[in-house]
Enzyme design. Structure first.
Site, short mmCIF file in Angstrom:
data_model
loop_
_atom_site.label_atom_id
_atom_site.label_comp_id
_atom_site.label_asym_id
_atom_site.label_seq_id
_atom_site.Cartn_x
_atom_site.Cartn_y
_atom_site.Cartn_z
CB CYS A 89 -0.89 -0.03 1.24
SG CYS A 89 -1.57 1.57 1.72
CD GLU A 90 0.08 5.33 -4.07
OE1 GLU A 90 -0.65 6.31 -4.21
OE2 GLU A 90 0.77 4.87 -4.99
CG HIS A 91 -2.46 5.57 0.85
ND1 HIS A 91 -3.66 4.98 0.51
CD2 HIS A 91 -2.19 6.48 -0.12
CE1 HIS A 91 -4.11 5.52 -0.61
NE2 HIS A 91 -3.24 6.43 -1.01
CG HIS A 92 -0.89 3.25 5.81
ND1 HIS A 92 -2.05 3.05 5.10
CD2 HIS A 92 -1.14 4.26 6.68
CE1 HIS A 92 -2.97 3.90 5.52
NE2 HIS A 92 -2.45 4.64 6.47
CD GLN A 130 -7.97 -4.48 -3.94
OE1 GLN A 130 -7.66 -4.46 -2.74
NE2 GLN A 130 -9.00 -5.17 -4.38
CG HIS A 158 -6.06 -3.36 1.62
ND1 HIS A 158 -5.36 -2.46 0.85
CD2 HIS A 158 -6.88 -4.03 0.76
CE1 HIS A 158 -5.75 -2.56 -0.42
NE2 HIS A 158 -6.67 -3.51 -0.49
CB CYS A 160 -2.92 -0.22 5.80
SG CYS A 160 -4.02 -0.29 4.39
#
Length: 198
Positions: A89-92, A130, A158, A160
């Site tokens: 996940c590019e956010h976390h 995703q 996920h 996250c």
């Protein structure tokens, strides 16, 4: 090169050293002692791991397909389902994982079945969301073999969302991308969904 985010640049030659240095700083910021036995090699291990898990940036569709396109007068649906998928996940920078199902209807050409899994892996081994990953896989199959249509569905968990935030450990996220007849013809779409759910 297709579908790489515009602002992505090649990692520097000393990427491994830079990542390891950043991990050392992270450990210190967490109040840990990077020189203790259990953490001594952690920065290098994490660097190696991240470079592997984002190795998809160094690959491109042409190399992956590698001429495995064959003329074939077959106009029925081809599906490879339950392909294992692992991404970050590019956010976390926390993993998400699950299954991808890929279907297409040939238009005079077919692609080697293993190449569908390779295409999915290439895009999964990048920092992702995703929704974008699903679309990139579908567009890559469309570009590679120019079929009548493509359908891609990803079902993923996920971490996250499981380990932090909502902490909903059992939740799965489903995304789809339908191109060509998969989008335009409800019967084609229904057949695809029925076949992957068997």
């Amino acid at each position: 090169q297709m579908s790489i985010p515009q602002n992505h640049v090649e990692p520097p030659e000393d990427a491994s050293k830079k990542i390891a240095k950043a991990v050392t700083s992270l450990l210190e910021a967490l109040g840990e002692d990077p020189s203790r036995e259990g953490l001594l090699k952690t920065p290098d291990r994490v660097a190696k791991s991240f470079l592997y898990l984002t190795g998809g940036y160094k690959k491109d569709l042409k190399t992956i397909v590698n001429d495995a396109i064959f003329a074939e007068n077959h106009d029925n649906m081809v599906i490879v389902k339950d392909i294992d998928l692992y991404s970050l996940c590019e956010h976390h920078l926390i993993p998400f994982y699950g299954k991808v199902h890929i279907g297409y209807i040939p238009n005079g050409k077919v692609i080697g079945l293993s190449k569908l899994a390779r295409i999915a892996e290439m895009y999964a081994r990048r920092l992702q969301v995703q929704e974008r990953l699903t679309k990139q896989i579908a567009e890559a199959v469309q570009e590679a073999v120019d079929p009548l249509g493509v359908g891609v569905i990803i079902e993923a968990k996920h971490m996250c969302m499981s380990m932090r935030g909502a902490e909903k450990a059992g939740a799965y996220t489903t995304t789809s991308s339908m191109l060509g007849v998969f989008r335009e013809d409800v019967r084609t779409r229904t057949e695809f969904l029925d076949l992957i759910n068997r």
